[in-house]
Design an enzyme around this catalytic site. Structure first.
Site, PDB file in Angstrom:
ATOM      1  N   CYS A  31       0.838  -1.189   0.000  1.00  0.00           N
ATOM      2  CA  CYS A  31       0.000   0.000   0.000  1.00  0.00           C
ATOM      3  C   CYS A  31       0.875   1.242   0.000  1.00  0.00           C
ATOM      4  O   CYS A  31       2.066   1.174   0.251  1.00  0.00           O
ATOM      5  CB  CYS A  31      -0.875   0.052   1.254  1.00  0.00           C
ATOM      6  SG  CYS A  31      -2.012  -1.330   1.390  1.00  0.00           S
ATOM      7  N   GLY A  57      -0.215   0.183  -4.945  1.00  0.00           N
ATOM      8  CA  GLY A  57      -1.541  -0.377  -4.662  1.00  0.00           C
ATOM      9  C   GLY A  57      -2.533   0.103  -5.686  1.00  0.00           C
ATOM     10  O   GLY A  57      -2.694   1.321  -5.863  1.00  0.00           O
ATOM     11  N   ASN A 132       0.199   1.240   5.892  1.00  0.00           N
ATOM     12  CA  ASN A 132       0.980   0.417   4.960  1.00  0.00           C
ATOM     13  C   ASN A 132       1.740  -0.601   5.807  1.00  0.00           C
ATOM     14  O   ASN A 132       2.535  -0.217   6.663  1.00  0.00           O
ATOM     15  CB  ASN A 132       1.956   1.317   4.177  1.00  0.00           C
ATOM     16  CG  ASN A 132       2.936   0.531   3.315  1.00  0.00           C
ATOM     17  OD1 ASN A 132       3.982   1.047   2.973  1.00  0.00           O
ATOM     18  ND2 ASN A 132       2.601  -0.694   2.958  1.00  0.00           N
ATOM     19  N   GLY A 133       1.476  -1.875   5.558  1.00  0.00           N
ATOM     20  CA  GLY A 133       2.154  -2.924   6.327  1.00  0.00           C
ATOM     21  C   GLY A 133       1.184  -4.027   6.661  1.00  0.00           C
ATOM     22  O   GLY A 133       0.118  -4.131   6.046  1.00  0.00           O
ATOM     23  N   TYR A 272      12.349  -4.421  -6.190  1.00  0.00           N
ATOM     24  CA  TYR A 272      11.187  -4.380  -7.080  1.00  0.00           C
ATOM     25  C   TYR A 272      10.124  -3.335  -6.724  1.00  0.00           C
ATOM     26  O   TYR A 272       9.622  -2.642  -7.595  1.00  0.00           O
ATOM     27  CB  TYR A 272      10.570  -5.783  -7.117  1.00  0.00           C
ATOM     28  CG  TYR A 272       9.199  -5.889  -7.731  1.00  0.00           C
ATOM     29  CD1 TYR A 272       9.007  -5.646  -9.090  1.00  0.00           C
ATOM     30  CD2 TYR A 272       8.097  -6.228  -6.960  1.00  0.00           C
ATOM     31  CE1 TYR A 272       7.744  -5.732  -9.657  1.00  0.00           C
ATOM     32  CE2 TYR A 272       6.834  -6.324  -7.521  1.00  0.00           C
ATOM     33  CZ  TYR A 272       6.658  -6.077  -8.867  1.00  0.00           C
ATOM     34  OH  TYR A 272       5.423  -6.166  -9.425  1.00  0.00           O
TER      35      TYR A 272
END
Ligand code: SF4
Length: 487
Positions: A31, A57, A132-133, A272
């Site tokens: 995210c 995301g 985020n996580g 990436y």
């Protein structure tokens, strides 16, 4: 107090995802979060920032803004370009501060109620949060809260944080956040918004990036610094692991919510996930990703190759590094169609067969009779790579030698990245030689874990999570079996 908590229903987006058909042959990014404070038309800035962070995301997106009196929310499933298509939306998101979120779900379903930012009202007023996580003690905490009478509005782990804040007896928002953070384990980079404050939090191990930028008299907080470039904000520093930052009209204050004993930056962000034009963990992604290519070329050469090509776009930088180090010419031979979304309609098997061809085409003149080094950043299942090797051969390539700028993946991620199941990971059931055969390449080599560790800014892998490659999970989950298979 639990009974004072009210979750506001998300605004329905006019656009919905028809079906997600992208080959699950890359880890799916998690995210993005963004926060704006003290800047006019903050919701528009959040929107632009979310555009820059779309790669993290693509399933859903949302913004909550504040005009110092109330919080306002708009969110929906789909891409940023779709969900905020009407100008009127921004009239309904007034104020000088805002937070935003782009979602790819790793815990909880992709349903509408899980779209973030989540917005709740507790005894001190409205609070919105973007996460985020991934929390590793999600199940345990959820059962504990449910047994204690909590009712959940969503199935996402992020709601737990708000539920725990609401139950805290702390007097200030800061106390209540810290009480909640004491209960959770895992990866979290958060932005929270109240009527008069923007708050940014990072977990003590620092799994996911989060940085602070300055623009005029205001502040911007974002998952990656590429958002600052678009907004004209200047990178100031990272939110430190274990830090809670409060930004209000008095300025910015830093609170250490927990002591960081060690760091576990996600090494895959460099391989990436993050954009090459971003700074993450205080360092330049392009530099590290190029370094991966250099080290790959040194350790895994291809004798007498004619050209180096990449699987666009995420492998371009590593391929450039490989070409620089090896002295072999870099060429663009695979063309990606950027207009094939994650959501194109594939009604039947016949249409599905066109999937890879729809996304990639070859430049025949470049390939004819050539011995090729094909660089990819990671190999998850190998299904797309097999199709690409076939496309290159059909395009005229004489030999295709695949080099992967990361080690084989043996384990899933529990800190906010989505991989296929362990069974589906090519490296868990096949040797490198067998994978090479399966993708029909002339040779296949990966970066070793030692080489990967030497490529990151610490120079030895210290301070980075490498669990998907090594099985060394920085935070253990009792219910998880670990594979340390070395091919
Ligand atoms: Fe990153 Fe892999 Fe660690 Fe997940 S397990 S945080 S993807 S390095």
């Amino acid at each position: 107090m639990q009974e004072d908590m009210q979750i506001i229903t998300p605004v329905q987006s006019e656009v919905s995802i028809i079906t997600e058909q992208e080959d699950f042959d890359k880890p799916r990014a998690n995210c993005a979060v963004i926060g704006i404070f003290g800047l006019p038309e903050a919701s528009k800035l959040a929107y632009l920032g979310l555009y820059a962070l779309q790669h993290r995301g693509q399933e859903a997106t949302g913004i909550v803004s504040s005009d110092s009196h109330s919080l306002y929310r708009h969110a929906g499933k789909g891409l940023v370009a779709d969900v905020y298509r009407k100008r009127k939306i921004f009239e309904e998101l007034p104020g000088n501060s805002a937070i935003g979120h782009n979602r790819y779900s790793t815990t909880g379903s992709s349903s509408e109620e899980n779209v973030q930012p989540l917005l709740v009202t507790d005894r001190t007023g409205p609070v919105a949060m973007s996460h985020n996580g991934n929390l590793v003690n999600y199940r345990e905490l959820r059962s504990f809260l449910e047994e204690d009478g909590a009712i959940f509005r969503t199935s996402s782990d992020s709601e737990l944080i708000l539920q725990l804040m609401a139950r805290s007896h702390g007097n200030t928002l800061q106390d209540r956040i810290i009480d909640a953070l004491k209960m959770i384990k895992g990866a979290y980079s958060l932005t929270l918004l109240t009527e008069d404050k923007l708050i940014a939090v990072r977990d003590p191990l620092g799994f996911r990036p989060l940085c602070i930028g300055k623009k005029d008299e205001g502040w911007v907080v974002a998952s990656e610094s590429c958002a600052f470039d678009l907004l004209g904000a200047e990178y100031v520093r990272d939110v430190k692991p274990g830090e809670l930052l409060i930004i209000d009209k008095l300025g910015m204050r830093s609170v250490k919510h927990v002591k960081s004993k060690k760091l576990s930056y996600c090494i895959f962000e460099y391989i990436y996930f993050s954009r090459p034009d971003s700074l993450i963990f205080g360092d330049n992604v392009d530099k590290t990703r190029r370094n991966l290519g250099h080290i790959l070329a040194k350790g895994h050469p291809v004798k007498d190759a004619d050209i180096v090509i990449s699987v666009p776009d995420s492998s371009n930088t590593a391929a450039l590094g490989y070409a620089e180090e090896s002295g072999i010419r870099f060429e663009i031979a695979l063309i990606r169609n950027h207009y094939v979304g994650r959501t194109f309609i594939e009604p039947d098997q016949h249409m599905r067969d066109f999937g890879t061809k729809l996304k990639f085409n070859t430049v025949a003149g470049v390939l004819k009779g050539k011995k090729i080094v094909l660089i990819d950043d990671s190999l998850v299942r190998g299904t797309t790579l097999r199709k690409l090797v076939g496309l290159l051969r059909n395009g005229g390539a004489k030999e295709v030698h695949v080099r992967i700028s990361s080690p084989p993946i043996f384990n899933p991620c529990y800190y906010g990245m989505d991989f296929p199941t362990r069974k589906e990971l090519a490296a868990t059931s096949k040797s490198v030689a067998e994978i090479c055969q399966a993708i029909e390449a002339d040779s296949l080599e990966y970066l070793t874990i030692e080489e990967l560790k030497s490529a990151v800014p610490s120079g030895n892998g210290q301070g980075y999570c490498t669990a998907c490659f090594t099985g060394d999970y920085p935070i253990k989950r009792d219910d998880v079996k670990v594979s340390r298979k070395i091919s």
